[in-house]
Design an enzyme around this catalytic site. Structure first.
Site, PDB file in Angstrom:
ATOM      1  N   GLY A  46      30.090  12.988  14.974  1.00 46.14           N
ATOM      2  CA  GLY A  46      29.699  13.528  16.269  1.00 46.14           C
ATOM      3  C   GLY A  46      28.198  13.431  16.431  1.00 46.14           C
ATOM      4  N   CYS A  90      25.208  18.308   9.434  1.00 45.11           N
ATOM      5  CA  CYS A  90      24.669  17.872  10.720  1.00 45.11           C
ATOM      6  C   CYS A  90      23.700  16.722  10.482  1.00 45.11           C
ATOM      7  CB  CYS A  90      23.957  19.047  11.396  1.00 45.11           C
ATOM      8  SG  CYS A  90      23.232  18.658  12.998  1.00 45.11           S
ATOM      9  N   HIS A 132      30.713  22.104  17.598  1.00 45.33           N
ATOM     10  CA  HIS A 132      29.408  21.830  16.981  1.00 45.33           C
ATOM     11  C   HIS A 132      28.530  21.042  17.950  1.00 45.33           C
ATOM     12  CE1 HIS A 132      26.850  20.737  13.366  1.00 45.33           C
ATOM     13  NE2 HIS A 132      26.486  19.820  14.241  1.00 45.33           N
TER      14      HIS A 132
END
Length: 162
Positions: A46, A90, A132
């Site tokens: 993502g 992340c 997220h």
């Protein structure tokens, strides 16, 4: 299409609430294509526009394995349900991982790259990834939700045990 540099923490752009997209044009399409290429090149699942320096409400999630690529423009969370704690990472925080509590289910309304409205429902890992990325669009970083930081070797040991 191009691979862009990923903005890493600390950087104020990651803390900004992103602006609504109002123009669905070739510039937006190119940004989405670049974001996708950047995410893939970084081995991510993502990415949100602020992670490539753009403060607009655009994000992508792609779990691979025959799943559709999810492009979310101006996403709104309509419903959530359940709860689970799982390890997250992340692209903007290289080598930092932590357990984060998030809803197990999410229902989202968003627009695609042409501006068409759609609704999406997701569960488990897909829901986590969507939430997220939507957090990024509101300047919320996963590190603000970490209940326990996890070392990389801990994650690798968990995977090996499965």
């Amino acid at each position: 299409m191009a691979v862009r540099s990923i903005i890493t923490h600390p950087n104020d752009v990651l803390l900004k609430k992103c602006e609504e997209v109002t123009k669905f044009d070739n510039k937006l399409a190119k940004l989405l294509d670049d974001m996708y290429d950047t995410m893939v090149a970084s081995d991510g699942i993502g990415i949100a526009a602020p992670q490539v320096g753009e403060t607009i409400q655009a994000a992508i999630v792609d779990l691979g394995e025959g799943q559709d690529i999810i492009e979310m423009i101006n996403p709104e969370i309509v419903e959530v349900g359940g709860s689970e704690i799982e390890v997250e990472g992340c692209l903007s925080f290289p080598d930092i991982y932590g357990e984060v509590e998030r809803p197990f289910f999410v229902k989202v309304e968003a627009q695609d790259r042409t501006g068409a409205l759609y609704e999406l429902q997701a569960e488990d890992y897909e829901a986590r990834a969507i939430l997220h990325e939507i957090d990024h669009l509101h300047g919320v970083l996963f590190t603000t939700k970490v209940v326990r930081y996890v070392e990389l070797d801990e994650i690798e040991n968990e995977v090996e045990e499965v």
